[in-house]
Design a protein around this motif. Structure first.
Motif, PDB file in Angstrom:
ATOM      1  N   PHE A 185       0.839  -1.201   0.000  1.00  0.00           N
ATOM      2  CA  PHE A 185       0.000   0.000   0.000  1.00  0.00           C
ATOM      3  C   PHE A 185       0.876   1.254   0.000  1.00  0.00           C
TER       4      PHE A 185
ATOM      5  N   TYR B 153      -0.021   5.121   1.334  1.00  0.00           N
ATOM      6  CA  TYR B 153      -0.961   6.054   1.945  1.00  0.00           C
ATOM      7  C   TYR B 153      -0.393   7.459   1.841  1.00  0.00           C
TER       8      TYR B 153
ATOM      9  N   HIS C   9      -6.221  13.356   7.568  1.00  0.00           N
ATOM     10  CA  HIS C   9      -5.842  12.025   8.032  1.00  0.00           C
ATOM     11  C   HIS C   9      -5.295  11.184   6.886  1.00  0.00           C
ATOM     12  N   LEU C  10      -4.737  10.046   7.227  1.00  0.00           N
ATOM     13  CA  LEU C  10      -4.182   9.130   6.240  1.00  0.00           C
ATOM     14  C   LEU C  10      -5.254   8.666   5.263  1.00  0.00           C
TER      15      LEU C  10
ATOM     16  N   PHE D 109      -2.453  -6.188  -4.539  1.00  0.00           N
ATOM     17  CA  PHE D 109      -2.746  -7.475  -3.917  1.00  0.00           C
ATOM     18  C   PHE D 109      -2.199  -8.622  -4.762  1.00  0.00           C
TER      19      PHE D 109
ATOM     20  N   MET E 222       1.353  -5.463   4.250  1.00  0.00           N
ATOM     21  CA  MET E 222       0.500  -6.359   5.025  1.00  0.00           C
ATOM     22  C   MET E 222       0.976  -7.763   4.690  1.00  0.00           C
TER      23      MET E 222
ATOM     24  N   LEU F 272      -0.892  -3.518   9.336  1.00  0.00           N
ATOM     25  CA  LEU F 272      -0.012  -2.826   8.402  1.00  0.00           C
ATOM     26  C   LEU F 272       1.306  -2.490   9.086  1.00  0.00           C
TER      27      LEU F 272
ATOM     28  N   PHE G 216       4.330   0.014   8.526  1.00  0.00           N
ATOM     29  CA  PHE G 216       4.597   1.240   7.782  1.00  0.00           C
ATOM     30  C   PHE G 216       6.076   1.580   7.743  1.00  0.00           C
TER      31      PHE G 216
ATOM     32  N   TYR H 137      -8.451  -1.396  14.218  1.00  0.00           N
ATOM     33  CA  TYR H 137      -7.018  -1.379  14.526  1.00  0.00           C
ATOM     34  C   TYR H 137      -6.670  -0.103  15.280  1.00  0.00           C
TER      35      TYR H 137
ATOM     36  N   TYR I 294      -3.156   2.169  16.050  1.00  0.00           N
ATOM     37  CA  TYR I 294      -1.762   2.416  15.734  1.00  0.00           C
ATOM     38  C   TYR I 294      -1.296   3.621  16.546  1.00  0.00           C
TER      39      TYR I 294
ATOM     40  N   GLN J 212       1.602   6.816  16.272  1.00  0.00           N
ATOM     41  CA  GLN J 212       2.553   7.489  15.397  1.00  0.00           C
ATOM     42  C   GLN J 212       3.332   8.524  16.189  1.00  0.00           C
TER      43      GLN J 212
ATOM     44  N   PRO K  87       3.118   5.159  11.293  1.00  0.00           N
ATOM     45  CA  PRO K  87       2.281   4.512  12.297  1.00  0.00           C
ATOM     46  C   PRO K  87       2.815   3.139  12.668  1.00  0.00           C
TER      47      PRO K  87
ATOM     48  N   PHE L 197       1.786  -0.443  14.634  1.00  0.00           N
ATOM     49  CA  PHE L 197       0.644  -1.251  15.046  1.00  0.00           C
ATOM     50  C   PHE L 197       0.626  -1.494  16.550  1.00  0.00           C
TER      51      PHE L 197
ATOM     52  N   HIS M  78      -9.451  -5.879   3.215  1.00  0.00           N
ATOM     53  CA  HIS M  78      -8.030  -5.588   3.402  1.00  0.00           C
ATOM     54  C   HIS M  78      -7.732  -4.099   3.452  1.00  0.00           C
ATOM     55  N   GLU M  79      -8.654  -3.272   3.033  1.00  0.00           N
ATOM     56  CA  GLU M  79      -8.391  -1.834   2.990  1.00  0.00           C
ATOM     57  C   GLU M  79      -8.778  -1.192   4.309  1.00  0.00           C
ATOM     58  N   GLN M  80      -7.850  -0.484   4.918  1.00  0.00           N
ATOM     59  CA  GLN M  80      -8.095   0.140   6.216  1.00  0.00           C
ATOM     60  C   GLN M  80      -8.354   1.627   6.022  1.00  0.00           C
TER      61      GLN M  80
ATOM     62  N   PHE N 132      -8.588   5.206   7.963  1.00  0.00           N
ATOM     63  CA  PHE N 132      -8.055   5.794   9.176  1.00  0.00           C
ATOM     64  C   PHE N 132      -8.881   6.981   9.650  1.00  0.00           C
ATOM     65  N   GLY N 133      -8.894   7.144  10.965  1.00  0.00           N
ATOM     66  CA  GLY N 133      -9.477   8.320  11.571  1.00  0.00           C
ATOM     67  C   GLY N 133      -8.458   9.438  11.663  1.00  0.00           C
ATOM     68  N   PRO N 134      -8.862  10.586  12.191  1.00  0.00           N
ATOM     69  CA  PRO N 134      -7.974  11.746  12.260  1.00  0.00           C
ATOM     70  C   PRO N 134      -6.938  11.647  13.375  1.00  0.00           C
TER      71      PRO N 134
END
Lengths: 114, 111
Positions: free
Chosen positions: A34, A36, A43-44, A51, A94, A102, A104, B33, B35, B37, B43, B45, B98-100, B102-104
């Motif tokens: 990925f 990002y 945000h991200l 894949f 991943m 993930l 990073f 999830y 994380y 940072q 980030p 985990f 599989h796609e995450q 994210f929040g702020p």
């Protein structure tokens, strides 16, 4: 342990220049990859993902990335950057069987000057 | 539609205090999830929930950190006896596959 390396911490470009951000990972098994992006104050967000299938993947805003399995790399490219591409870019891996967490890289901060 | 939300957006606390950080995932996302940072890093985990249970908590740094998701939706990350080294942005993400997303984040500062 798995890890992700991003070679450039800071990149400065002029508008219309080409961009390539390096990403290498250490893991010998199956991976999903990925990129990002985090724009200032936001945000991200997912830029693109790999894949399986065609190793050249295209994402939003004209970005693309190429998965080269033999080099454990997933470099991000854009032929002509814009001022609005100023952001921080994160490569992430991943691993298969890794509960979808993930891993990073440290990120690359891109500044595009008009 | 509504994305992942996190509260508070900023939290300043004194060393030794207890804090709770909240994450509201996207409706219907079973995976959640956390994380962390730190400045200048990507980030890292912490913990992963599938439904109500923690499927992988291998990223929690020590037993001062704990997270719950009692009804399979909202999650709370709890940090006891905070230390200055806990200062970071705590990110939550949710996923249906599989796609995450994210929040702020919550910026935690321990003084």
């Amino acid at each position: 342990a798995q890890s992700v390396s991003q070679h450039n911490h800071h990149v400065i470009l002029s508008e219309a220049a080409s961009l390539e951000l390096g990403c290498n990972y250490s893991y010998g098994g199956t991976v999903n990859l990925f990129w990002y992006v985090q724009y200032p104050g936001q945000h991200l967000q997912l830029l693109l993902k790999y894949f399986s299938g065609d190793p050249l993947v295209k994402g939003i805003k004209g970005f693309e990335a190429e998965f080269i399995k033999s080099k454990f790399s997933f470099n991000l490219r854009k032929p002509s950057v814009q001022w609005s591409d100023t952001a921080e870019y994160f490569c992430a891996v991943m691993v298969s069987g890794g509960y979808n967490k993930l891993i990073f890289g440290a990120g690359t901060r891109l500044a595009v000057h008009p | 539609g509504a994305g992942v939300s996190q509260t508070p957006s900023n939290k300043v606390t004194e060393k030794g205090k207890y804090v709770e950080l909240r994450c509201d995932p996207i409706s219907g996302h079973t995976a959640l999830y956390w994380y962390r940072q730190s400045l200048g890093q990507g980030p890292e985990f912490l913990i992963y929930f599938q439904g109500t249970g923690a499927a992988d908590d291998s990223g929690l740094p020590n037993d001062r950190f704990f997270a719950v998701r009692p009804e399979g939706s909202v999650s709370t990350l709890k940090i006891q006896r905070t230390e200055r080294g806990d200062s970071a942005v705590y990110l939550c993400a949710s996923s249906a596959s599989h796609e995450q997303y994210f929040g702020p984040g919550t910026r935690l500062t321990v003084t």
